[in-house]
Design a protein around this motif. Sequence first.
Motif, short mmCIF file in Angstrom:
data_model
loop_
_atom_site.label_atom_id
_atom_site.label_comp_id
_atom_site.label_asym_id
_atom_site.label_seq_id
_atom_site.Cartn_x
_atom_site.Cartn_y
_atom_site.Cartn_z
N THR A 315 -4.31 -1.49 -6.79
CA THR A 315 -5.71 -1.98 -6.87
C THR A 315 -6.81 -0.89 -7.13
N GLU A 316 -8.00 -1.15 -7.54
CA GLU A 316 -8.96 -0.31 -8.16
C GLU A 316 -9.53 0.32 -6.99
N ARG A 317 -9.59 -0.10 -5.82
CA ARG A 317 -10.07 0.42 -4.74
C ARG A 317 -9.16 1.57 -4.12
N ALA A 318 -7.95 1.54 -4.36
CA ALA A 318 -6.72 2.50 -3.99
C ALA A 318 -7.09 3.73 -4.58
N GLY A 319 -7.61 3.72 -5.95
CA GLY A 319 -7.67 4.72 -6.75
C GLY A 319 -6.61 5.22 -7.78
N ALA A 320 -6.67 6.03 -8.65
CA ALA A 320 -5.67 6.60 -9.77
C ALA A 320 -4.39 7.05 -8.92
N GLY A 321 -3.27 6.68 -9.19
CA GLY A 321 -2.16 7.52 -8.56
C GLY A 321 -1.90 6.86 -7.21
N LYS A 322 -2.40 5.91 -6.59
CA LYS A 322 -2.37 5.31 -5.20
C LYS A 322 -2.10 3.87 -5.44
N ALA A 323 -1.29 3.28 -4.42
CA ALA A 323 -0.69 2.04 -4.11
C ALA A 323 -0.49 1.73 -2.87
N ARG A 324 -0.26 0.48 -2.47
CA ARG A 324 0.08 0.08 -1.40
C ARG A 324 1.53 -0.54 -1.15
N SER A 325 2.23 -0.34 -0.06
CA SER A 325 3.82 -0.77 -0.22
C SER A 325 3.82 -1.32 1.49
N THR A 326 4.70 -2.46 1.39
CA THR A 326 4.95 -2.97 2.69
C THR A 326 6.45 -2.45 3.12
N VAL A 327 6.43 -2.03 4.34
CA VAL A 327 7.62 -1.47 4.66
C VAL A 327 8.38 -2.13 5.97
N ASN A 329 9.65 -1.77 9.50
CA ASN A 329 9.92 -0.85 10.53
C ASN A 329 10.49 -1.44 11.88
N ASN A 330 11.39 -1.35 12.08
CA ASN A 330 12.23 -1.90 13.49
C ASN A 330 11.96 -3.45 13.16
N GLY A 331 12.09 -4.00 11.97
CA GLY A 331 12.03 -5.37 12.03
C GLY A 331 10.50 -5.71 11.78
N ARG A 332 9.44 -5.24 11.73
CA ARG A 332 8.14 -5.54 11.60
C ARG A 332 7.72 -5.22 10.52
N LYS A 333 6.56 -5.67 9.79
CA LYS A 333 6.03 -5.24 8.72
C LYS A 333 4.89 -4.18 8.83
N GLU A 334 5.03 -3.36 7.88
CA GLU A 334 4.14 -2.12 8.18
C GLU A 334 3.53 -1.82 6.55
N GLU A 335 2.18 -1.97 6.60
CA GLU A 335 1.26 -1.42 5.20
C GLU A 335 1.36 0.01 5.16
N ARG A 336 1.85 0.83 4.03
CA ARG A 336 1.66 1.95 3.74
C ARG A 336 0.77 2.41 2.42
N GLU A 337 -0.05 3.40 2.54
CA GLU A 337 -0.54 3.74 1.40
C GLU A 337 0.25 5.06 0.70
N VAL A 350 7.62 8.26 -5.77
CA VAL A 350 6.68 8.26 -4.58
C VAL A 350 6.57 9.82 -4.38
N LEU A 351 5.34 10.25 -4.20
CA LEU A 351 5.22 11.43 -3.85
C LEU A 351 5.04 11.85 -2.38
N SER A 352 4.36 10.64 -1.84
CA SER A 352 4.08 10.61 -0.36
C SER A 352 3.75 9.03 0.25
N GLY A 353 4.06 8.96 1.54
CA GLY A 353 3.75 7.76 2.04
C GLY A 353 5.30 6.90 2.39
N LEU A 354 6.16 7.41 2.01
CA LEU A 354 7.57 6.67 2.19
C LEU A 354 8.65 7.62 2.31
N GLU A 355 9.75 7.25 2.90
CA GLU A 355 10.97 8.37 3.13
C GLU A 355 12.08 7.74 2.73
N ALA A 356 13.01 8.64 2.29
CA ALA A 356 14.34 8.10 1.76
C ALA A 356 15.17 7.32 2.86
#
Length: 382
Positions: A315-327, A329-337, A350-356
């Motif tokens: 999104t334009e609001r997130a800025g260049a190089g940034k995005a949002r993803s839904t994860v 987490n223990n069966g529940r949805k979680e928004e991450r930047e 992915v540089l940050s915000g998620l783990e392997a």
Amino acid sequence: MKKNILLWAPPLLLVLAIVLAYSPLLDDKPVLAPVTTEVQRGTLSDLVTATGILQPSGYVDVGAQVSGQLKIIHAEVGDNVSTGDLLAEIDPTVYLAQVDASRAQLRNQQAQLKDRQAQLTLARLQHRRQQRLMAENATSREAVQIAEATLHSAEAQVDALKAQIAQTESSLRADEANLDYARIYAPMDGTVVSIEARQGQTLNTNQQAPTLMRIADLATMTVQAKVSEADVGKLSAGMKVYFTTLGDPGRRWHSQLRRIEPTPVVENNVVLYNALFDIDNPRGQLMSQMTTHVFFVRAETENALLVPVSALRFTERAGAGKARSTVLNNGRKEEREVQVGISNRVQAEVLSGLEAGEQVILNVAPAGQNGDGRRSGMRIRF
């Protein structure tokens, strides 16, 4: 009456429980399990693709500079030649005769020069004798003038003959050059890739310079890749590039982009630009006119966290190089930047915000759904 109601109450409660349990099957838009994928580590490249052809890095069309019958061709297609090797011979009879005639004329003029020089020596002696006699009043002025004129004439004749000799020597050099041109030598090291002339053919250089054969340097090949106008702005000299051939698609040949030709080529109303790079070919495995599948490497990374592009929302609001993803987490949805690095049409770094190992939800309709978001197949109705 109350007794009847009490008797029917347990079955009714059982039916109600069954209806509530299967209520998602009764809904036109059932709640579906999301499609997920695991965040993994791997290698990612951002590539620009193109097709190209292989050409020798350098070649020379060997032609004939003199006319005549082509007597012998010493080379065949595929022969490796070195600079100075004899390739062909043209009948030298006419040029040898011209050389002999020029040499004979030169010898004649050199003999005449000796005679004129002897006459010049005599004229000088007579002129000096007349000057001494004139000093003693033992001769006439007219005799002195005649001796002086004879001397100047002898000097002029010597100078004229020397000029004729110089002209003849120049013509002789040209005749000898034409005689040498009747023997055609290799101008460079390389491989004979084609022969245009035939033994016994008469060559006429007065109309155009006939091409006998082509010698190419196959030790180094040049790939001429045709890049679309939409992608050419993504390329720059020095960037990494590799290609494969139709005959050996499993092998990659690596190089660097040398230059991009500024003049486009239009094919079927498509504007294409030639991108050139060289590749060593010591074993001769790469041949002229081979088709190549070319990959220009804009960016690449190894052992990086990778997710499908469909798992990200930019999104334009997130800025260049940034995005949002839904994860999940223990069966529940979680928004991450998420901070995004390089990406292509399929995956993103992915540089940050998620783990392997984490599960991310893909922004696609699950398999088995229709275009309206409902799962296709049979419904259970009550």
